[in-house]
Design a protein around this motif. Structure first.
Motif, PDB file in Angstrom:
ATOM      1  N   ILE A 163      53.828  12.366  -3.868  1.00 54.32           N
ATOM      2  CA  ILE A 163      52.439  12.541  -4.255  1.00 54.32           C
ATOM      3  C   ILE A 163      52.143  11.456  -5.294  1.00 54.32           C
ATOM      4  CG2 ILE A 163      52.889  14.071  -6.232  1.00 54.32           C
ATOM      5  CD1 ILE A 163      50.545  15.789  -5.249  1.00 54.32           C
ATOM      6  N   SER A 179      56.437  16.106  -6.743  1.00 50.22           N
ATOM      7  CA  SER A 179      55.343  17.086  -6.795  1.00 50.22           C
ATOM      8  C   SER A 179      55.833  18.427  -7.308  1.00 50.22           C
ATOM      9  CB  SER A 179      54.708  17.242  -5.407  1.00 50.22           C
ATOM     10  OG  SER A 179      55.697  17.511  -4.426  1.00 50.22           O
ATOM     11  N   ASP A 225      52.598  19.045   1.673  1.00 54.76           N
ATOM     12  CA  ASP A 225      52.830  17.601   1.572  1.00 54.76           C
ATOM     13  C   ASP A 225      54.073  17.195   2.355  1.00 54.76           C
ATOM     14  OD1 ASP A 225      52.196  15.036   0.785  1.00 54.76           O
ATOM     15  OD2 ASP A 225      53.346  15.151  -1.076  1.00 54.76           O
ATOM     16  N   LYS A 242      52.933  15.769   8.331  1.00 50.34           N
ATOM     17  CA  LYS A 242      51.520  16.126   8.432  1.00 50.34           C
ATOM     18  C   LYS A 242      51.211  16.961   9.669  1.00 50.34           C
ATOM     19  CE  LYS A 242      51.204  13.984   4.675  1.00 50.34           C
ATOM     20  NZ  LYS A 242      51.290  14.775   3.426  1.00 50.34           N
ATOM     21  N   ASP A 264      47.865  16.903   0.900  1.00 55.73           N
ATOM     22  CA  ASP A 264      47.805  15.519   0.452  1.00 55.73           C
ATOM     23  C   ASP A 264      47.657  14.569   1.636  1.00 55.73           C
ATOM     24  OD1 ASP A 264      47.813  13.539  -1.487  1.00 55.73           O
ATOM     25  OD2 ASP A 264      49.984  13.272  -1.430  1.00 55.73           O
ATOM     26  N   MET A 286      42.986  14.234  -1.315  1.00 56.10           N
ATOM     27  CA  MET A 286      43.580  15.566  -1.249  1.00 56.10           C
ATOM     28  C   MET A 286      42.497  16.538  -0.768  1.00 56.10           C
ATOM     29  SD  MET A 286      45.881  15.607  -4.732  1.00 56.10           S
ATOM     30  CE  MET A 286      47.116  16.739  -4.135  1.00 56.10           C
TER      31      MET A 286
END
Length: 220
Positions: A60, A90, A156, A159, A182, A214
């Motif tokens: 992140i 993160s 995160d 995806k 994210d 985000m």
């Protein structure tokens, strides 16, 4: 009056700074492992991607980390669930907020055993290990063992798995819970974005323009 901010703890700040520096080499390392792929080979599984990217941080952003720290401080969740520990950047922001709230825990997930071991060493070194549990393995399996409600979610990891992970958690997500994803600019997140941006699915969603974007979605 004394104000507490664990992000200013010298151990936490040093760990984050060191990991962000190492993450600057992510693009080169990603190109290297992709170049080793045989042309025309079958698409890699998530496990194969994870193994190939075992040294890639995929973090992140620092500004994104500060945002989720503030959100967790404001919401004061009892249970934070994170999909995608990686090396723990993160996770440190989440755990710092939980510590400063004086209540709560962080449940994180990671497929790579190499990254789990490295992250856990870091959590111990900075003194936040007691607040963090890392579930090693496929999140779609490990999160089925989760007990109790989920009060804050950070997505995160890979995806294309963000939506399946969210759907898995939904029975434990109460109205008012924030779900943060994210990298809204990545095409592989589009199915997830289509889902949370459709109010009929039970979310009010807004894109926050920090780094690669985000998506902050409130469960209705």
């Amino acid at each position: 009056m004394t104000f507490t901010n664990t992000l200013h703890d010298t151990r936490v700040a040093a760990a984050l700074s060191a990991m962000f520096r190492r993450a600057e080499h992510d693009d080169a390392m990603t190109r290297r492992y992709q170049a080793q792929r045989t042309p025309g080979a079958a698409p890699m599984t998530h496990r194969e991607h994870s193994d190939a990217a075992a040294q890639v941080y995929m973090p992140i952003s620092a500004r994104g980390g500060q945002l989720i720290y503030n959100l967790v401080r404001a919401v004061r969740p009892a249970t934070v669930v994170e999909f995608g520990t990686s090396f723990g950047i993160s996770t440190l922001y989440l755990a710092a907020a939980v510590r400063d709230n004086g209540t709560g825990r962080v449940i994180s997930t990671e497929l790579s055993a190499t990254k789990v071991a490295a992250a856990q060493r870091t959590f111990t070194e900075v003194g936040l290990d007691e607040l963090i549990t890392v579930l090693e393995g496929d999140a779609l399996q490990t999160l089925t063992t989760l007990e109790g409600p989920v009060d804050f979610v950070l997505l995160d990891g890979w995806k294309d798995l963000c939506l399946p992970v969210l759907r898995l958690l939904e029975p434990r997500i109460a109205p008012g819970t924030l779900v943060v994803a994210d990298d809204v600019n990545l095409r592989s997140l589009q199915t997830y974005l289509d889902y949370v941006r459709e109010s009929a699915n039970g979310y009010h969603s807004v894109t926050f323009p920090v780094e690669d974007g985000m998506e902050i979605s409130c469960r209705l």
